[in-house]
Design an enzyme around this catalytic site. Sequence first.
Site, mmCIF file in Angstrom:
data_model
loop_
_atom_site.group_PDB
_atom_site.id
_atom_site.type_symbol
_atom_site.label_atom_id
_atom_site.label_comp_id
_atom_site.label_asym_id
_atom_site.label_seq_id
_atom_site.Cartn_x
_atom_site.Cartn_y
_atom_site.Cartn_z
ATOM 1 N N LYS A 174 0.834 -1.213 0.000
ATOM 2 C CA LYS A 174 0.000 0.000 0.000
ATOM 3 C C LYS A 174 0.867 1.261 0.000
ATOM 4 O O LYS A 174 0.627 2.193 -0.758
ATOM 5 C CB LYS A 174 -0.930 0.034 1.238
ATOM 6 C CG LYS A 174 -1.880 -1.138 1.356
ATOM 7 C CD LYS A 174 -2.867 -0.968 2.513
ATOM 8 C CE LYS A 174 -2.210 -0.951 3.875
ATOM 9 N NZ LYS A 174 -1.567 -2.227 4.270
ATOM 10 N N ARG A 203 -9.320 1.075 9.122
ATOM 11 C CA ARG A 203 -8.901 -0.300 9.419
ATOM 12 C C ARG A 203 -9.954 -1.056 10.232
ATOM 13 O O ARG A 203 -9.742 -2.229 10.552
ATOM 14 C CB ARG A 203 -7.622 -0.251 10.240
ATOM 15 C CG ARG A 203 -6.349 -0.694 9.514
ATOM 16 C CD ARG A 203 -5.218 -0.446 10.460
ATOM 17 N NE ARG A 203 -4.009 -1.133 10.226
ATOM 18 C CZ ARG A 203 -2.919 -0.586 9.694
ATOM 19 N NH1 ARG A 203 -2.936 0.641 9.241
ATOM 20 N NH2 ARG A 203 -1.809 -1.280 9.634
ATOM 21 N N ARG A 239 11.736 -5.872 4.015
ATOM 22 C CA ARG A 239 11.593 -4.429 4.291
ATOM 23 C C ARG A 239 12.517 -4.033 5.449
ATOM 24 O O ARG A 239 13.166 -2.995 5.397
ATOM 25 C CB ARG A 239 10.133 -4.113 4.631
ATOM 26 C CG ARG A 239 9.884 -2.656 4.958
ATOM 27 C CD ARG A 239 8.453 -2.270 4.718
ATOM 28 N NE ARG A 239 7.583 -2.579 5.829
ATOM 29 C CZ ARG A 239 6.252 -2.438 5.808
ATOM 30 N NH1 ARG A 239 5.649 -2.001 4.710
ATOM 31 N NH2 ARG A 239 5.523 -2.709 6.848
ATOM 32 N N ARG A 291 11.573 -0.611 11.610
ATOM 33 C CA ARG A 291 10.325 -0.569 12.385
ATOM 34 C C ARG A 291 10.289 -1.707 13.394
ATOM 35 O O ARG A 291 10.583 -2.848 13.044
ATOM 36 C CB ARG A 291 9.128 -0.685 11.435
ATOM 37 C CG ARG A 291 8.807 0.609 10.741
ATOM 38 C CD ARG A 291 7.708 0.428 9.733
ATOM 39 N NE ARG A 291 6.501 -0.201 10.289
ATOM 40 C CZ ARG A 291 5.347 -0.272 9.654
ATOM 41 N NH1 ARG A 291 5.240 0.235 8.452
ATOM 42 N NH2 ARG A 291 4.309 -0.843 10.218
ATOM 43 N N ARG A 329 -0.196 -8.565 13.572
ATOM 44 C CA ARG A 329 -0.744 -7.541 12.666
ATOM 45 C C ARG A 329 -1.663 -8.178 11.632
ATOM 46 O O ARG A 329 -2.708 -7.618 11.284
ATOM 47 C CB ARG A 329 0.398 -6.773 11.988
ATOM 48 C CG ARG A 329 1.147 -5.877 12.977
ATOM 49 C CD ARG A 329 2.492 -5.424 12.427
ATOM 50 N NE ARG A 329 2.400 -4.583 11.272
ATOM 51 C CZ ARG A 329 3.417 -4.367 10.427
ATOM 52 N NH1 ARG A 329 4.577 -4.946 10.625
ATOM 53 N NH2 ARG A 329 3.246 -3.576 9.392
HETATM 54 P P1 AMP Z 1 1.101 0.659 9.264
HETATM 55 O O1 AMP Z 1 2.302 1.532 9.069
HETATM 56 O O2 AMP Z 1 -0.068 1.088 8.455
HETATM 57 O O3 AMP Z 1 1.421 -0.810 9.101
HETATM 58 O O4 AMP Z 1 0.650 0.839 10.789
HETATM 59 C C1 AMP Z 1 1.521 0.506 11.849
HETATM 60 C C2 AMP Z 1 0.727 0.374 13.134
HETATM 61 O O5 AMP Z 1 0.105 1.631 13.439
HETATM 62 C C3 AMP Z 1 -0.406 -0.624 13.105
HETATM 63 O O6 AMP Z 1 0.023 -1.948 13.369
HETATM 64 C C4 AMP Z 1 -1.307 -0.082 14.221
HETATM 65 O O7 AMP Z 1 -0.779 -0.375 15.496
HETATM 66 C C5 AMP Z 1 -1.181 1.419 13.999
HETATM 67 N N1 AMP Z 1 -2.190 1.926 13.035
HETATM 68 C C6 AMP Z 1 -1.957 2.478 11.819
HETATM 69 N N2 AMP Z 1 -3.094 2.838 11.231
HETATM 70 C C7 AMP Z 1 -4.086 2.487 12.076
HETATM 71 C C8 AMP Z 1 -5.506 2.563 12.015
HETATM 72 N N3 AMP Z 1 -6.146 3.073 10.951
HETATM 73 N N4 AMP Z 1 -6.220 2.101 13.096
HETATM 74 C C9 AMP Z 1 -5.600 1.584 14.160
HETATM 75 N N5 AMP Z 1 -4.264 1.461 14.281
HETATM 76 C C10 AMP Z 1 -3.513 1.906 13.237
#
Ligand code: AMP
Length: 196
Positions: free
Chosen positions: A13, A88, A127, A139, A150
């Site tokens: 994404k 999400r 990554r 990360r 996740r």
């Molecule tokens: P991402 O970079 O999108 O993989 O997000 C990393 C982490 O941020 C996720 O595993 C969640 O802990 C948190 N996070 C990101 N976006 C959301 C969302 N829309 N709702 C809830 N938690 C989020």
Amino acid sequence: MRLILLGPPGAGKGTQAQRLVEKHGIPQLSTGDMLRAAVQAGTEVGKRAKAVMDAGELVSDAIVNAIVAERIDQPDCARGFILDGYPRTLVQADAVEAMLAERGIALDTVVELVVDDKALVGRIVKRAEDAKAAGQPVRKDDNPAVFEERLREYYKKTAPLIGYYYAKGKLKTVDGMASIDAVTAEIGKVLAAAAK
Ligand code: AMP
């Protein structure tokens, strides 16, 4: 253009969002990036989100909805935006709909990147390796154990959005296992067709 990119962690994404930013000149709104920035800056939101993120769980709907509501009012979002990693949950999906309706704007398309779960762990490991090789911070949630959590969160809470947007006639699916360029091309086609 107002677009949502949907798909499990590691589906690509973020990579595709960056390409859409270049092509369409609208910003990528990644709630993950915004939350990581809040953690880095040590804000109140960051303090509340950190442990949840490190565990691979979802931050509360109230926190992320508030972040997004504030962000879409920034001037650079006037012509549109790409939501990456948001919504999400079904609560977030309802929230974004209400936010847009309040502002008299509509969502154009939801692009789902369809991927094979088994390939995702490998992508995440890569990554992390790439970030390390580039001297960038790795990360904390990009490791196989947290990744599994996740992915579970995705299937429990985010995958229902596929049906939600399908029912609204907004969903377009793209094969996320193809090469990065092929996925970009396919998204381009889907968006062009949706704009007609
Ligand atoms: P991402 O970079 O999108 O993989 O997000 C990393 C982490 O941020 C996720 O595993 C969640 O802990 C948190 N996070 C990101 N976006 C959301 C969302 N829309 N709702 C809830 N938690 C989020």
